[in-house]
Design a protein around this motif. Structure first.
Motif, short mmCIF file in Angstrom:
data_model
loop_
_atom_site.label_atom_id
_atom_site.label_comp_id
_atom_site.label_asym_id
_atom_site.label_seq_id
_atom_site.Cartn_x
_atom_site.Cartn_y
_atom_site.Cartn_z
N VAL A 1 52.71 28.89 46.07
CA VAL A 1 51.97 27.78 45.48
C VAL A 1 50.60 27.70 46.13
CG1 VAL A 1 52.02 25.32 44.94
CG2 VAL A 1 54.18 26.54 45.34
N SER A 2 49.55 27.72 45.32
CA SER A 2 48.21 27.49 45.86
C SER A 2 47.87 26.01 45.72
CB SER A 2 47.18 28.35 45.13
OG SER A 2 47.16 28.07 43.74
N GLY A 3 46.95 25.54 46.56
CA GLY A 3 46.68 24.11 46.59
C GLY A 3 47.94 23.33 46.89
N ILE B 1 56.16 29.79 49.84
CA ILE B 1 54.93 29.98 50.58
C ILE B 1 53.84 29.11 49.97
CG2 ILE B 1 53.18 31.65 51.33
CD1 ILE B 1 56.29 33.14 49.98
N GLY B 2 53.02 28.49 50.79
CA GLY B 2 51.93 27.67 50.29
C GLY B 2 50.61 28.01 50.95
N ALA C 1 56.72 29.24 54.80
CA ALA C 1 55.49 29.78 55.40
C ALA C 1 54.31 29.16 54.69
CB ALA C 1 55.45 31.30 55.29
N ALA C 2 53.19 29.11 55.37
CA ALA C 2 51.96 28.59 54.78
C ALA C 2 50.78 29.17 55.54
CB ALA C 2 51.94 27.06 54.83
N PHE C 3 49.63 29.21 54.89
CA PHE C 3 48.42 29.73 55.54
C PHE C 3 47.19 28.98 55.05
CE2 PHE C 3 49.20 32.49 51.83
CZ PHE C 3 47.98 32.48 51.19
N ASN C 4 46.18 29.01 55.91
CA ASN C 4 44.88 28.42 55.61
C ASN C 4 44.03 29.50 54.95
OD1 ASN C 4 42.28 27.37 55.64
ND2 ASN C 4 42.43 26.56 57.72
N TYR C 5 43.71 29.30 53.67
CA TYR C 5 43.00 30.36 52.94
C TYR C 5 41.58 30.58 53.48
CZ TYR C 5 40.67 26.57 50.34
OH TYR C 5 39.94 25.46 49.99
N LYS C 6 41.09 29.65 54.29
CA LYS C 6 39.76 29.82 54.88
C LYS C 6 39.78 30.74 56.10
CE LYS C 6 38.33 25.22 53.34
NZ LYS C 6 37.90 23.85 53.77
N ASN C 7 40.98 31.08 56.57
CA ASN C 7 41.10 31.88 57.80
C ASN C 7 41.08 33.38 57.56
OD1 ASN C 7 41.22 29.56 59.31
ND2 ASN C 7 43.44 29.61 59.62
N GLY C 8 40.99 33.82 56.32
CA GLY C 8 40.99 35.25 56.04
C GLY C 8 41.28 35.51 54.58
N PRO C 9 41.21 36.78 54.15
CA PRO C 9 41.48 37.11 52.76
C PRO C 9 42.85 36.62 52.32
CG PRO C 9 40.53 39.00 53.90
CD PRO C 9 40.83 37.98 54.95
N GLY D 1 43.10 29.36 41.13
CA GLY D 1 42.42 30.44 40.43
C GLY D 1 41.68 31.36 41.40
N GLY D 2 40.74 32.13 40.85
CA GLY D 2 39.88 32.97 41.67
C GLY D 2 40.64 33.95 42.54
N GLU D 3 40.29 33.99 43.83
CA GLU D 3 40.88 34.93 44.77
C GLU D 3 42.40 34.74 44.88
OE1 GLU D 3 40.51 36.15 49.54
OE2 GLU D 3 39.48 34.38 48.77
N HIS D 4 42.87 33.49 44.74
CA HIS D 4 44.30 33.24 44.82
C HIS D 4 45.06 33.91 43.68
CE1 HIS D 4 43.36 30.10 47.80
NE2 HIS D 4 44.65 30.07 48.07
N LEU D 5 44.54 33.82 42.49
CA LEU D 5 45.22 34.43 41.34
C LEU D 5 45.26 35.94 41.48
CD1 LEU D 5 46.58 34.30 38.59
CD2 LEU D 5 44.30 34.11 37.54
N GLU D 6 44.16 36.52 41.92
CA GLU D 6 44.13 37.97 42.11
C GLU D 6 45.15 38.40 43.17
OE1 GLU D 6 40.79 40.84 43.89
OE2 GLU D 6 40.28 40.07 41.90
N ALA D 7 45.23 37.66 44.26
CA ALA D 7 46.19 37.99 45.32
C ALA D 7 47.63 37.85 44.81
CB ALA D 7 45.98 37.07 46.52
N ALA D 8 47.87 36.81 44.00
CA ALA D 8 49.23 36.59 43.49
C ALA D 8 49.65 37.70 42.54
CB ALA D 8 49.31 35.24 42.79
N ILE D 9 48.73 38.18 41.72
CA ILE D 9 49.06 39.28 40.80
C ILE D 9 49.50 40.51 41.59
CG2 ILE D 9 48.05 40.93 39.17
CD1 ILE D 9 46.43 38.57 38.02
#
Length: 339
Positions: free
Chosen positions: A155-157, A179-180, A199-207, A228-236
């Motif tokens: 889940v993003s956001g 994962i969030g 698990a969870a991560f801060n998207y500002k801390n790296g790709p 969207g954006g980078e998150h969607l590409e990573a999820a694909i």
């Protein structure tokens, strides 16, 4: 019945934002208040909602919902107290949920008002966990993404009003891993320690792609997209064969002034036989009774938790809205008028 007020403050859109909304795009104006006509109720708003989709309504473009009109009051979810009624079935003192937010007093057609019970849950929760964001999470996970027990979910956001509910609902229903992503270390801690994400991560801390691969080494089966954006590409890249993605929002590009590029790895959809499907919560109204039953039970048992970020005072509604777009909220962002 006490005397009705003679005027009410309400927010108008006075210019179409280009990029990030500016304070000069909005005006807080006085409007007269009159007794409700036949079949209508006058409501003193106690809380109203600010939501990401409202940014799109500020653009004069064709979409699934009409744009806000310039020099007219904006609208959105609100909950308040009936102070005058000219409609059968509604009495002074009733609390109702309706769609005329962004103002202190609302003249609401009774057919568009729904009674809510503040003794069951706080009134503000009908704008979040028991309202449109909660139903969006419920429908998007179970109906659109066809979630099944054992799925791994990303889940993003995930600390927002929708994302936080998606992750917890997935855990309740037997996800193998949840994962969030969120925009601060504090929110990451909240996801794991309070909401029970694995698990969870801060998207500002790296790709995002690298952090997601580390958090989900066996891939994911469901992606719930709020960014969207980078998150969607990573999820694909992370989705397993026959994976499903619910596309709920793309807040990362709502204030873009140029068209955003699509995912560079979209061709993976073919070989993986992925399903990417958008969601509009209005299409899933039939789920409302089951949603309320399930969520009320999960809240009562303590299985489902929620947070709200409240901004006090109608004069601060613009700040609340822009703060939402910047990710300053934890859970549902609400403007409260009940001081």
């Amino acid at each position: 019945m006490s005397a009705l007020p003679t005027s009410s403050r309400e927010w108008h859109l006075v210019a179409r934002p280009h990029g990030w909304p500016a304070a000069t795009d909005f005006a807080l104006r006085e409007a007269p208040v009159t007794a409700p006509g036949e079949g209508r109720v006058l409501v003193r708003n106690l809380h109203f909602s600010v939501d990401p989709y409202m940014r799109g309504r500020m653009n004069d473009v064709k979409s699934y919902t009409p744009p806000f009109k310039l020099d007219h009051p904006m609208d959105g979810g609100a909950v308040g107290e009936v102070v005058a009624s000219n409609a059968e079935g509604f009495a002074v003192g009733d609390h109702v949920l309706h769609g005329l937010g962004w103002r202190e007093y609302a003249d609401v057609p009774a057919k568009h008002a729904v009674k809510v019970d503040g003794s069951i849950a706080p009134l503000s929760s009908y704008l979040g966990v028991l309202g449109m964001p909660g139903l969006t999470a419920y429908a998007g996970l179970f109906e659109v993404a066809s979630f099944k027990e054992g799925d791994a979910v990303f889940v993003s956001g995930a600390a927002g009003a929708v994302g936080s509910q998606v992750g917890q609902m997935a855990k309740i229903k037997g996800a193998s891993r949840v994962i969030g992503s969120a925009g601060s270390d504090e929110k990451v801690k909240l996801l794991v320690e309070e909401y029970g994400f694995d698990a969870a991560f801060n998207y500002k801390n790296g790709p995002v792609r690298e952090q997601l691969a580390e958090a989900a080494p066996d891939g994911i089966d469901v992606y719930f997209d709020n960014v969207g954006g980078e998150h969607l590409e990573a999820a694909i890249s992370a989705l397993n064969v026959h994976g499903r993605a619910t596309i709920c929002g793309m807040i990362a590009q709502y204030n873009a002034t140029e068209p955003a590029p699509g995912p560079r790895n979209l061709a993976l959809v073919i070989g993986k036989r992925l399903r990417l499907q958008g969601i509009l919560v209005g299409d899933h109204a039939a789920l409302q009774p089951q949603f309320v039953q399930d969520v009320a039970g999960w809240l009562a048992s303590g299985e489902l938790k929620y947070n709200e970020t409240k901004v006090q005072g109608i004069e601060h509604a613009y700040d609340a809205f822009v703060g939402l777009l910047r990710g300053e909220n934890t859970g549902k962002m609400i403007v409260s008028l009940d001081a």
